[in-house]
Design a protein around this motif. Sequence first.
Motif, PDB file in Angstrom:
ATOM      1  N   LYS A 194       0.853  -1.179   0.000  1.00 46.41           N
ATOM      2  CA  LYS A 194       0.000   0.000   0.000  1.00 46.41           C
ATOM      3  C   LYS A 194       0.895   1.236   0.000  1.00 46.41           C
ATOM      4  O   LYS A 194       1.765   1.385   0.874  1.00 46.41           O
ATOM      5  N   PRO A 195       0.743   2.126  -0.978  1.00 48.36           N
ATOM      6  CA  PRO A 195       1.650   3.272  -1.097  1.00 48.36           C
ATOM      7  C   PRO A 195       1.670   4.158   0.146  1.00 48.36           C
ATOM      8  O   PRO A 195       0.621   4.507   0.697  1.00 48.36           O
ATOM      9  N   THR A 196       2.869   4.506   0.576  1.00 50.59           N
ATOM     10  CA  THR A 196       3.063   5.371   1.737  1.00 50.59           C
ATOM     11  C   THR A 196       4.371   6.124   1.614  1.00 50.59           C
ATOM     12  O   THR A 196       5.343   5.596   1.085  1.00 50.59           O
ATOM     13  N   ALA A 197       4.366   7.359   2.104  1.00 49.55           N
ATOM     14  CA  ALA A 197       5.601   8.148   2.135  1.00 49.55           C
ATOM     15  C   ALA A 197       6.393   7.886   3.411  1.00 49.55           C
ATOM     16  O   ALA A 197       7.556   8.282   3.512  1.00 49.55           O
ATOM     17  N   GLU A 198       5.769   7.274   4.390  1.00 50.39           N
ATOM     18  CA  GLU A 198       6.400   6.959   5.680  1.00 50.39           C
ATOM     19  C   GLU A 198       7.031   8.181   6.344  1.00 50.39           C
ATOM     20  O   GLU A 198       8.093   8.116   6.939  1.00 50.39           O
ATOM     21  N   ILE A 199       6.340   9.319   6.245  1.00 52.93           N
ATOM     22  CA  ILE A 199       6.837  10.521   6.914  1.00 52.93           C
ATOM     23  C   ILE A 199       5.939  10.916   8.093  1.00 52.93           C
ATOM     24  O   ILE A 199       6.196  11.910   8.762  1.00 52.93           O
ATOM     25  N   GLU A 200       4.885  10.130   8.312  1.00 51.03           N
ATOM     26  CA  GLU A 200       4.033  10.301   9.479  1.00 51.03           C
ATOM     27  C   GLU A 200       3.688   8.921  10.014  1.00 51.03           C
ATOM     28  O   GLU A 200       3.799   7.917   9.296  1.00 51.03           O
ATOM     29  N   LEU A 201       3.277   8.856  11.271  1.00 49.60           N
ATOM     30  CA  LEU A 201       2.907   7.582  11.860  1.00 49.60           C
ATOM     31  C   LEU A 201       1.666   7.020  11.180  1.00 49.60           C
ATOM     32  O   LEU A 201       0.664   7.722  11.013  1.00 49.60           O
ATOM     33  N   ASN A 202       1.736   5.755  10.780  1.00 48.00           N
ATOM     34  CA  ASN A 202       0.609   5.059  10.164  1.00 48.00           C
ATOM     35  C   ASN A 202       0.020   5.836   8.981  1.00 48.00           C
ATOM     36  O   ASN A 202      -1.193   5.945   8.816  1.00 48.00           O
ATOM     37  N   GLN A 203       0.899   6.384   8.156  1.00 46.16           N
ATOM     38  CA  GLN A 203       0.468   7.214   7.036  1.00 46.16           C
ATOM     39  C   GLN A 203       0.431   6.419   5.736  1.00 46.16           C
ATOM     40  O   GLN A 203       1.352   5.654   5.440  1.00 46.16           O
ATOM     41  N   PHE A 204      -0.646   6.607   4.950  1.00 52.80           N
ATOM     42  CA  PHE A 204      -0.757   6.016   3.620  1.00 52.80           C
ATOM     43  C   PHE A 204      -1.297   7.071   2.658  1.00 52.80           C
ATOM     44  O   PHE A 204      -2.000   8.002   3.063  1.00 52.80           O
ATOM     45  N   ASP A 205      -0.962   6.946   1.388  1.00 48.46           N
ATOM     46  CA  ASP A 205      -1.416   7.914   0.397  1.00 48.46           C
ATOM     47  C   ASP A 205      -2.948   7.976   0.375  1.00 48.46           C
ATOM     48  O   ASP A 205      -3.604   6.929   0.356  1.00 48.46           O
ATOM     49  N   PRO A 206      -3.525   9.180   0.345  1.00 51.50           N
ATOM     50  CA  PRO A 206      -4.985   9.340   0.450  1.00 51.50           C
ATOM     51  C   PRO A 206      -5.707   9.279  -0.893  1.00 51.50           C
ATOM     52  O   PRO A 206      -6.642  10.036  -1.146  1.00 51.50           O
TER      53      PRO A 206
END
Length: 270
Positions: free
Chosen positions: A175-187
Amino acid sequence: TLPSNSRKVFIGLSGGIDSSVVAAFCANRLRPENVYGISMPFLKEGYTSSESMQLAEDLAKTLGIHFETIPINGIVEATCATTGVQPETPDYANAQAEARMLVLSRLAQKHKGIFTVNANKVETAFGYGTLNGDMRGAIAILGDLVKREVYREGEYLNRIIYGREVIPVRCFERKPTAEIELNQFDPFDYGSLASRGYHDEMVRAFTEFRRNPEWFADLYIAGSLENELRLEKGTLARLFKNGSAFLSDLEEKWQMLHRSYFKRVQSCPI
């Protein structure tokens, strides 16, 4: 046009499909010895995962490109301490993207090379990136490809160009994520190898066919939007529980498209 075959290119490898496709493309066009994959983890619990780092390393080894891991903790913490930025805020997230750009730009200048922007068309259109971070670089190779097209390009590189799995299958599945926030995924509802994504097709409609929100709303009310965008039946029902939710997302994305214009005109060539 791409730089000459003697030019060195530095790519931030995240373990995701976008940076993996950029790396595989550059290794083919510029020769592996001229390509440098740089993993830049933020080594704080809940941010860069061990899987991301391992996938980046596996890709680099398979392609035969240079690889180095450079943690960005020191840069991020020093910058945030100096400017009074608090953890778990948007500014804290942006500081990570800016730190990675700083690492890539220093390495590129040191070795007389360039560094890439790995953003796809959906991210670029909606301004889903940090202007002085992941939107900086010499060229955005994927800038005119929606996410589904990035997946298809990756599959083509594996099957036709290399004739083997150079981009790990897990890069297509994550699942695409930038991993710059906790538990973050592209919206965004991205497409995949198997199907089109709603926000992929929204961006194409906005930018390539000059459609507006009224066009979307009219077709939604008429029950023909999925067919017009060639989406799988039931996509909109899966994404939006009612018409209000649909309109809220439509309004939000239209505003994102226009409010991020200043980013696009200052970013690099696509």
